[in-house]
Design a protein around this motif. Structure first.
Motif, PDB file in Angstrom:
ATOM      1  N   ASP A 286       0.817  -1.211   0.000  1.00  0.00           N
ATOM      2  CA  ASP A 286       0.000   0.000   0.000  1.00  0.00           C
ATOM      3  C   ASP A 286       0.854   1.267   0.000  1.00  0.00           C
ATOM      4  OD1 ASP A 286       1.010  -0.416   2.500  1.00  0.00           O
ATOM      5  OD2 ASP A 286      -0.833   0.095   3.583  1.00  0.00           O
TER       6      ASP A 286
ATOM      7  N   PHE B  86       2.336   2.128  -6.068  1.00  0.00           N
ATOM      8  CA  PHE B  86       1.727   1.433  -7.190  1.00  0.00           C
ATOM      9  C   PHE B  86       2.865   0.873  -8.026  1.00  0.00           C
ATOM     10  CE2 PHE B  86      -1.504   4.783  -6.349  1.00  0.00           C
ATOM     11  CZ  PHE B  86      -2.540   3.938  -5.994  1.00  0.00           C
TER      12      PHE B  86
ATOM     13  N   ASN C 111       0.700  -5.599  -8.436  1.00  0.00           N
ATOM     14  CA  ASN C 111      -0.029  -4.412  -7.983  1.00  0.00           C
ATOM     15  C   ASN C 111      -1.537  -4.642  -7.940  1.00  0.00           C
ATOM     16  OD1 ASN C 111      -0.178  -1.395  -7.534  1.00  0.00           O
ATOM     17  ND2 ASN C 111      -1.287  -1.527  -9.456  1.00  0.00           N
ATOM     18  N   ASN C 112      -2.059  -5.302  -8.992  1.00  0.00           N
ATOM     19  CA  ASN C 112      -3.516  -5.461  -9.019  1.00  0.00           C
ATOM     20  C   ASN C 112      -3.969  -6.873  -8.652  1.00  0.00           C
ATOM     21  OD1 ASN C 112      -3.202  -6.993 -11.378  1.00  0.00           O
ATOM     22  ND2 ASN C 112      -3.505  -5.227 -12.713  1.00  0.00           N
TER      23      ASN C 112
ATOM     24  N   THR D 241       2.074   6.099  -2.916  1.00  0.00           N
ATOM     25  CA  THR D 241       0.629   6.355  -2.841  1.00  0.00           C
ATOM     26  C   THR D 241       0.367   7.659  -2.089  1.00  0.00           C
ATOM     27  OG1 THR D 241       0.452   5.062  -0.815  1.00  0.00           O
ATOM     28  CG2 THR D 241       0.010   3.900  -2.873  1.00  0.00           C
TER      29      THR D 241
ATOM     30  N   ASP E 122      -0.804   5.433 -13.065  1.00  0.00           N
ATOM     31  CA  ASP E 122      -0.989   5.556 -11.620  1.00  0.00           C
ATOM     32  C   ASP E 122      -0.141   6.685 -11.028  1.00  0.00           C
ATOM     33  OD1 ASP E 122      -2.917   3.609 -11.135  1.00  0.00           O
ATOM     34  OD2 ASP E 122      -1.421   2.003 -11.106  1.00  0.00           O
TER      35      ASP E 122
ATOM     36  N   LEU F 214      -4.753  -4.022   2.060  1.00  0.00           N
ATOM     37  CA  LEU F 214      -4.513  -4.166   0.627  1.00  0.00           C
ATOM     38  C   LEU F 214      -5.767  -4.543  -0.152  1.00  0.00           C
ATOM     39  CD1 LEU F 214      -1.068  -6.005   0.827  1.00  0.00           C
ATOM     40  CD2 LEU F 214      -1.496  -3.584   0.386  1.00  0.00           C
TER      41      LEU F 214
ATOM     42  N   LYS G  58      -6.501  -3.033  -3.487  1.00  0.00           N
ATOM     43  CA  LYS G  58      -5.775  -3.495  -4.676  1.00  0.00           C
ATOM     44  C   LYS G  58      -6.247  -4.876  -5.137  1.00  0.00           C
ATOM     45  CE  LYS G  58      -1.418  -1.085  -4.678  1.00  0.00           C
ATOM     46  NZ  LYS G  58       0.040  -1.271  -4.754  1.00  0.00           N
TER      47      LYS G  58
ATOM     48  N   THR H 112      -8.797   3.923  -6.892  1.00  0.00           N
ATOM     49  CA  THR H 112      -7.356   4.096  -7.097  1.00  0.00           C
ATOM     50  C   THR H 112      -7.025   5.118  -8.169  1.00  0.00           C
ATOM     51  OG1 THR H 112      -7.419   2.263  -8.664  1.00  0.00           O
ATOM     52  CG2 THR H 112      -6.755   1.730  -6.421  1.00  0.00           C
TER      53      THR H 112
END
Lengths: 488, 1024
Positions: free
Chosen positions: A55, A58, A74-75, A307, A343, A453, A456, B257
């Motif tokens: 967190d 990205f 990341n995702n 972030t 991002d 998290l 994500k 996001t």
């Protein structure tokens, strides 16, 4: 005519005729260390993969599919065919193999006995370090302690994680006596007793063996801040940790080393000794507008942007400036321009962003940054000891070791003492070690990953580990973990 | 009473025929025609003269009183007197018991062929040939009767033998096509076994032209033409691109996001057509020319053939950095000072210079790949003052258009290493590679007593090659920059040689004919060494200024070098042939080879073969008829080998480069560790082949040749990948499996004269079924040399019961239409299988029936290997006009269409994306567009990536006109022919990429292949 067929191998050395003397044993040892700092040909490192998953960052990069192996971390769409698991698995087991082959071959070498004992100790401790990462990342792994004979290479099976931890403890403990207490500068980077105690402490912490963990860290940290047997001291200035010239400083315990002279190019990324993180984290299409005020970043690839949440937390912390490259404010002030890539938050990693002034002189300059990376440093072991003590139920009030060491980390940057609570320790660890590859592992260890998290896509009881690479299941007895659709 | 008889022998169309034998029946007296087709001989009036030439129907004429004879010969469809080249000798075609296909000089005359592989494509059966790419001068992939091995490094390439010299596959490009007299493809084991250990992938024997006894013959052939791409991809224009980008952004937007919702392009239609990057890289008028000049002649004591050739071809993609030229010289001569001795040499020299894009079938970095991906909104040249004042145009070292001084447009959305192709060209201007090749042999032949011949031949390949390049300071994109101008030079040399000695004896006793040859050979190759140097921070401004006299600081000079490991083969071989009355035929071969590539346990291999033939039409019971004029049945069995596994694969070597840094010295410390496991039992790869066939002449005009073969390779050599948990860099080379190829081949010829029209048709068809029959115990498949695509991982696999490297991935079960469908798609235990899917995403088949879609749901999706290949040539001649059409095709294969990069999210699309799924366009196979491909619509390899690879291509179309003799005589020429020609005029295919013909280790993997050009040429052929 038999004789005509015996051609000269032209300097290609047969394994059977190698490992004959101390010098050859040493090159075998170097090969084991080589895996510590290993980076993949696709720019992957343990640090950037797990930072992308955390967190704090990205994955960033140019677009949602640029550096895809980081994006899937990341995702949370990583799967058994992704590059990240395969790289981490291979990195670890290659290290294990190189340690094993050295341990096997060194038996037959006639050389100075104490040097031999030291090489053996280093190989074993390094093997433990590789296994520690493997077992916490993949959980279900085989435990290989000698080079596998080709005849049995498909018969290897996985063992219980507890067995791996047990072997790690054994290897680390056994290696201690033969290792030097301190390492002269010329040899810096090699393992000392202090480094091994620190690794051992961290292993205990993962096993939630709070008492042994605290004890191991106590050996590393010393009776009081700055009083370590092994000479470890916090650097007076936090920012100095990130001056690339300060290699193997007094705060460094286990450091991954890189250099600027190995001439890495686009075609051999990962096989040489330049640190790729310098170019990765730099802002993309970076252009100084007011040259006098603009930092001399190398135009990079915008990987691992910080972030907004973390930035808001660190913004007014004294560590902000050495930690965050605030391109957002530089751009708003009209000092620089850069590309708002995938991002983008405007906040980048300052700690090791490549600089024109630190660029290499040879090779593809942007690939050969020489900055070393901390795997374990003293502030980390201070905080880990405080945590172990707290968890073990030891007293943590003012004047206790936990209190003193937690607040030593804060005092170094001019912050007032705080009470030893899990919240305070967690916050301190996060701010102190931004972009040092600890955060994701800490969240998993603390059981906070599923909540922290979730945004994500982290799924509890699945994403705490990575899937075993698909290629490892092919034709072997290795089974996929249950969490990843397998049976193990 | 003999009188002097003179005459002229011509072809149907009046061109003179040199080298025709004129023999007086019942005597040994003979003469041959000179370059003008003229002969003279002493003969009695009323005597019979037999006039014959290989390939032509012989005629017998009676000597008239005036002694003047003019004869016109017609092509002989039976071709029974034709001779084919076999290993270490020649054989009458009628007696050949193996499976050999030939291409003769006549078939190649005036054809636009730059490399010898192209001369074979579609002209013989049993070959699968695919051009590697359209870069001028590049090699093709050649497979003879399928695959015998798994590995990539040349293991499946045939053995090329030029005038007896073994030339490695990559090195065959030095040959000038007009120097080729004949090409023979040895397809079955019985023909190949004489080349033993290196023959399993087929042997291709090339003979170059020799001088003929008679008058000097001087020939010129040349053509000049223009080339253009045959096809452009249909890509989105700027407004379509902006529209799709907006949609992809919207479909992926996540408020948690992604901050505020801002469409990338607020008004898509305002961008209009935008930039057509394809027309920026393509050249619609790339020139090519070829000139070939030869002089030959000889006496009964010596002959010579000497030629000069030059070709120059521009590429159709990024022409300034893609072009090729080659000059050739050939000197072939023989001397026969006495009846019992002859000696001579065949020597070819070539020099070529080329500029190559480098990445000719790669998604990475090439100008073509950039043209496919660059957004159409970015201008070719940026002239907008506001834009120029901002990043990235303010970054140092951006490339500017030399003509206008404005910077080349830099794409914002498309980064990676991709760049404006014109800017890229500027960074590579002048760079080139070069080579000098000398390939040839010298031989001595002694015949101490009649029919006993001793021959010794020393052959060599001497090659020098290298490259020169200057790299300026540049900034093309964040990951494509150079911050130190440098000049690089590389020089390499190779000296390979072989020495062969043979002794042969032939004897006829009544109707028994026997021949035996015994030989010994020593071969040494891969004798390469090289040096290179790079000067960094050189003061030169461009390539043309650069040289090594500009000394930079010592630290800026980098040098390196290389040595290859020798490959030595030592051989003994013998062949025996026997026939009785040309009716019962037998050939037996055995070769013993030793190779330096194997350990002492298995160093030597034996390769035997036998073949038999029967000609029933020669039997007494066979009545002469007009249906079957000639029939030969043949069969063969034999074993050949392959040692192309790389050197020292049987032992474990240690490698350096496992370096680390200790201390603060900023320098690497060298580490060593084993590179691979060892396998001392490594042994020969063996290919066992059975071949059954027939050769026939039917209805007087048809020739038919048909073969069935079954070829089984035992112990395929491979360095299989090993589990990563072993930690070793590589496995040991092993004999990992067995593989089988079966197929049927037909070659049909038809020749007919209808009035003044001469018609000739040649066609061939081959089928091929490749199957892996066995792998090491416990292994169901291997993925070595598998193909992969960015983050997708491997998408081909070689499995038992499957062919080499079949496509392997997910089956598509459709497209999700609604969220309810996504939620309803569950495993047997109730788990939602594709939780991240949205309507419009691909529904992947859950083939393993468990609770997730993962690697074990993949399956075999088709093979890249064509099931059949075919070719057809039609020749027409009418009076002074001639016409040739030649086409070839393949079928039954699949192509991976990988023209869009996975990691370039914002790259342009092919216009198939316009048919993407949207709520209003539900019936489609194209998934929705989305910046974040969480479902893996594209990052998972599914059947959606595959397309049918069938094609038929009209390869060459040529129309020629021969000036009549009365015109040519005025300039003293024998022959003047002008012709118009087109290459790749027309291709029928459903494939959506540039070109369905895609070579490589695994055929049919299109990563943006440099397409072949369509060309139009005009040519001239003059003979004196």
């Amino acid at each position: 005519c038999q004789k005509q067929l015996d051609v000269n191998p032209r300097e290609r050395i047969l394994e059977t005729s190698y490992y004959q003397n101390q010098q050859e044993a040493f090159t075998g040892l170097v090969a084991v260390y080589d895996q510590l700092g290993n980076q993949s040909s696709g720019y992957l490192t343990k640090l950037n993969l797990f930072s992308s998953a955390s967190d704090d960052h990205f994955a960033g990069a140019d677009s949602p599919s640029d550096l895809g192996d980081m994006q899937v971390m990341n995702n949370y769409t990583v799967n058994s065919l992704s590059g990240g698991p395969s790289y981490l698995w291979s990195k670890g087991f290659t290290g294990v193999y190189r340690a094993n082959i050295l341990l096997k071959k060194i038996e037959g070498i006639t050389m100075d006995a104490s040097t031999k004992a030291r090489y053996i100790a280093e190989a074993k401790a390094l093997r433990a370090i590789f296994y520690f990462d493997l077992v916490r990342i993949f959980k279900n792994i085989p435990l290989i302690l000698a080079p596998v004979e080709p005849s049995g290479m498909f018969d290897v099976t996985q063992v219980a994680p507890a067995d791996v931890y047990k072997q790690i403890e054994t290897d680390l403990t056994e290696s201690l006596s033969a290792l030097p207490v301190t390492i002269p500068t010329a040899d810096a980077g090699r393992l000392s007793q202090g480094a091994v105690h620190a690794v051992l402490g961290k292993v205990y912490l993962w096993e939630e063996k709070w008492g042994p963990a605290a004890a191991a860290f106590a050996l590393v940290n010393g009776t009081a801040p700055g009083a370590s047997t092994y000479g470890y001291k916090l650097l007076p200035k936090f920012a100095d940790l990130w001056n690339w010239k300060n290699k193997f400083n007094s705060e460094s315990i286990l450091e991954l080393s890189y250099n600027t002279t190995s001439n890495m190019g686009w075609s051999n990324v990962g096989s040489r000794e330049g640190n790729v993180m310098g170019i990765l984290v730099g802002p993309r299409n970076y252009v100084p507008v007011i040259a006098a005020q603009a930092p001399d970043y190398v135009s990079g690839w915008s990987v691992m942007p910080i972030t907004k949440e973390l930035f808001d937390l660190i913004h007014y912390d004294p560590r902000n400036k050495p930690t965050v490259a605030n391109l957002d404010s530089l751009e708003k002030a009209g000092i620089v321009t850069y590309k708002h890539a995938n991002d983008n938050t405007g906040y980048f990693v300052e700690k090791y962003a490549g600089r024109v002034s630190t660029k290499a002189a040879v090779g593809q300059l942007e690939l050969n940054f020489g900055q070393n990376m901390y795997e374990i440093r003293l502030a980390d072991t201070y905080l880990m000891e405080a945590e172990a003590l707290l968890k073990s139920g030891a007293a943590v009030g003012s004047g206790t070791r936990a209190y003193i060491f937690l607040n030593a980390v804060r005092a170094r940057v001019g912050l007032n003492p705080v009470a030893v609570t899990m919240d305070n320790i967690m916050k301190e660890r996060r701010l102190e070690m931004v972009a040092e590859g600890q955060r994701w592992f800490d969240l998993v260890r603390w059981g906070l990953a599923p909540t922290k998290l979730a945004f994500k896509g982290f799924q509890a009881n699945k994403n705490e580990t990575l899937p075993i690479p698909q290629a490892e299941l092919n034709n072997t007895k290795i089974l996929q973990s249950k969490e990843w659709g397998g049976t193990k | 009473q003999d009188i002097p008889v003179t005459g002229k022998v011509t072809e149907q169309n009046g061109s003179p025929l040199p080298g025709v034998t004129v023999k007086l029946d019942g005597t040994t007296r003979a003469a041959s025609t000179d370059a003008n087709g003229v002969f003279s001989i002493q003969a009695p009036v009323g005597g019979k003269l037999t006039i014959s030439l290989i390939g032509m129907a012989a005629q017998t004429v009676t000597v008239p009183a005036d002694g003047r004879i003019n004869v016109s010969l017609t092509a002989d469809s039976k071709d029974l007197t034709e001779v084919v080249v076999v290993g270490y000798g020649t054989q009458k075609k009628a007696l050949v018991t193996g499976s050999i296909s030939s291409v003769k000089a006549k078939d190649l005359e005036s054809m636009p062929i730059n490399r010898v592989e192209q001369a074979l494509q579609g002209r013989t059966s049993g070959l699968t040939i695919a051009s590697g790419n359209g870069q001028p001068g590049s090699a093709s992939t050649v497979r003879v009767r399928g695959f015998t091995s798994f590995a990539s490094s040349g293991n499946n390439d045939p053995l090329w033998v030029v005038d007896g010299v073994i030339v490695d596959n990559g090195g065959i490009g030095y040959l000038n096509q007009s120097d080729i007299e004949s090409i023979e493809v040895l397809k079955d084991a019985a023909s190949q076994a004489i080349y033993g250990a290196r023959a399993a992938n087929g042997v291709i024997i090339i003979s170059t032209k020799k001088g003929k006894e008679g008058r000097l013959s001087i020939n010129y052939n040349g053509f000049y033409g223009t080339q253009a791409p045959a096809k452009k991809l249909k890509l989105l224009n700027a407004s379509e691109y902006a529209m799709i980008r907006n949609e992809a952004y919207s479909n992926s937007f996540n408020a948690a996001t992604d901050g505020t919702f801002t469409l990338p392009y607020s008004n898509p239609s305002s961008y209009g057509e935008g930039t057509d990057w394809q027309s920026v890289v393509f050249n619609d008028d790339a020139r090519r020319q070829t000139h070939e000049f030869s002089v030959s002649g000889g006496t009964n004591k010596s002959t010579f053939y000497t030629s000069f050739g030059y070709l120059d071809q521009e590429g159709i993609v990024a022409t300034p950095i893609s072009n090729f030229n080659r000059a050739n010289i050939r000197i072939n001569s023989t001397f026969k000072p006495a009846k019992w001795i002859s000696f001579g040499e065949n020597l070819g020299y070539s020099h070529s210079v080329n500029s190559s894009l480098g990445n000719t079938n790669s998604e990475f970095g090439g100008p073509l790949s950039s043209a496919i991906h660059l957004d159409p909104i970015t201008p070719v040249i940026q002239t907008d003052p506001t834009a120029i004042g901002k990043s990235p145009y303010t970054i140092a070292n951006i490339i500017k258009d030399p003509a206008t001084g404005f910077p080349y447009g830099i794409s914002g959305p498309v980064g990676q290493e991709m760049s404006n192709p014109l800017a890229y060209i500027q960074t590579r201007l002048g760079n080139y590679g070069w080579d000098h090749n000398i390939v040839g042999n010298a031989f001595l032949e002694i015949e101490p007593i009649e029919n006993l011949k001793f021959r010794s031949s020393l052959g060599t390949k001497l090659a020098f090659y290298g490259s020169e390049s200057y790299t300026p300071l540049f900034w093309l994109s964040p990951s494509n920059t150079n911050t130190k101008a440098n000049f690089y030079r590389e020089m390499n040399m190779t000296i390979n040689y072989n020495w062969e000695n043979t002794i042969s004896y032939s004897k006829s006793y009544g109707k028994h004919h026997a021949y035996a040859i015994l030989g010994q050979g020593y071969y040494m190759d891969n004798n390469n060494r090289g040096l290179n140097v790079r000067f960094n921070n050189i003061i030169a401004q461009d390539f043309y200024q650069s040289n090594l006299n500009y000394k930079p600081a010592t630290a800026d000079i980098q040098g390196d070098g290389s040595d290859a490991t020798l490959h030595v083969v030592n051989s003994l071989f013998t062949r025996v042939t026997y026939d009785y009355d040309e009716k019962y035929l037998f050939t037996g071969i055995i070769r013993r080879d030793g190779s330096s590539r194997f350990g002492t346990n298995n160093r030597f291999g034996y390769f035997p073969s036998a073949s038999i033939g029967w000609v029933p039409t020669k039997e007494g019971f066979w009545k002469e008829n007009n249906i079957v004029n000639f029939l030969k049945l043949r069969g063969s069995y034999g074993i050949t080998g392959n040692d192309a596994i790389g050197d020292f694969s049987y032992v474990s070597l240690v490698n350096s480069g496992r370096n680390y840094t200790f201390g603060t010295t900023d320098a690497s410390i060298i580490g060593w560790s084993p590179a691979a496991l060892s396998n001392p039992d490594l042994k020969w790869e063996e290919t066992r082949q059975t071949d059954i066939g027939l050769d026939a002449t039917l209805f007087n005009d048809f020739t038919l040749s048909a073969s069935y073969f079954k070829k089984k390779t035992i112990g395929v050599l491979q360095t299989p990948s090993i589990p990563l948990y072993l930690g070793a860099a590589g496995g040991a080379a092993e004999n990992v499996g067995d593989m089988q190829n079966t197929g049927i081949e037909f070659e049909i010829g038809y020749r007919k004269k209808i009035g003044e029209l001469n018609l000739g048709i040649n066609a061939n068809l081959s089928t091929l079924k490749n199957k892996v029959t066995k792998l090491l115990p416990g292994r169901e498949f291997i993925e070595d040399n598998a193909q992969s695509f960015q983050g997708m991982g491997n998408f081909t696999r070689t499995g038992i019961g499957r062919s080499f490297n079949e496509f392997y991935g997910y089956e598509v079960a459709g497209i999700f239409q609604t969220q309810a469908e996504v939620n309803a798609y569950r495993g047997p235990g109730g788990t939602v299988l594709q939780p991240t899917a949205k309507p419009g995403d691909i529904k992947f088949a859950n083939l393993d029936g468990n609770e997730s879609i993962n690697g074990s749901d993949r399956t075999y999706l088709g093979s890249p290997l064509p099931k059949y290949t075919y070719g057809i040539t039609i020749n027409l001649a009418y009076k002074n006009f001639d016409f040739v059409a030649f086409g070839n095709g393949v079928g039954g294969n699949m192509i991976f269409q990988g023209l869009r990069r996975l990691d370039v999210t914002y790259g342009n699309w092919q216009n198939s994306v316009l048919d993407r799924w949207t709520p209003t366009n539900p019936s489609t196979t194209v998934p929705r567009v989305a910046d974040k491909d969480l479902n893996g619509n594209y990052t998972k390899f599914s059947k959606n990536y595959l397309e049918k690879g069938d094609y038929f291509r009209l390869k060459t179309l040529q129309v020629g006109y021969n000036f009549p003799a009365n015109v040519t005589k005025k300039i003293g020429a024998q022959k003047v022919r002008v012709y118009l020609m087109s290459e790749n005029l027309w291709t029928i295919t459903k494939y959506t990429g540039y070109d369905p013909e895609i070579g490589g280790t695994v055929l049919g993997v299109d990563r943006g292949i440099y397409p072949q050009a369509r060309s139009f040429m005009v040519g001239l052929n003059v003979g004196f």
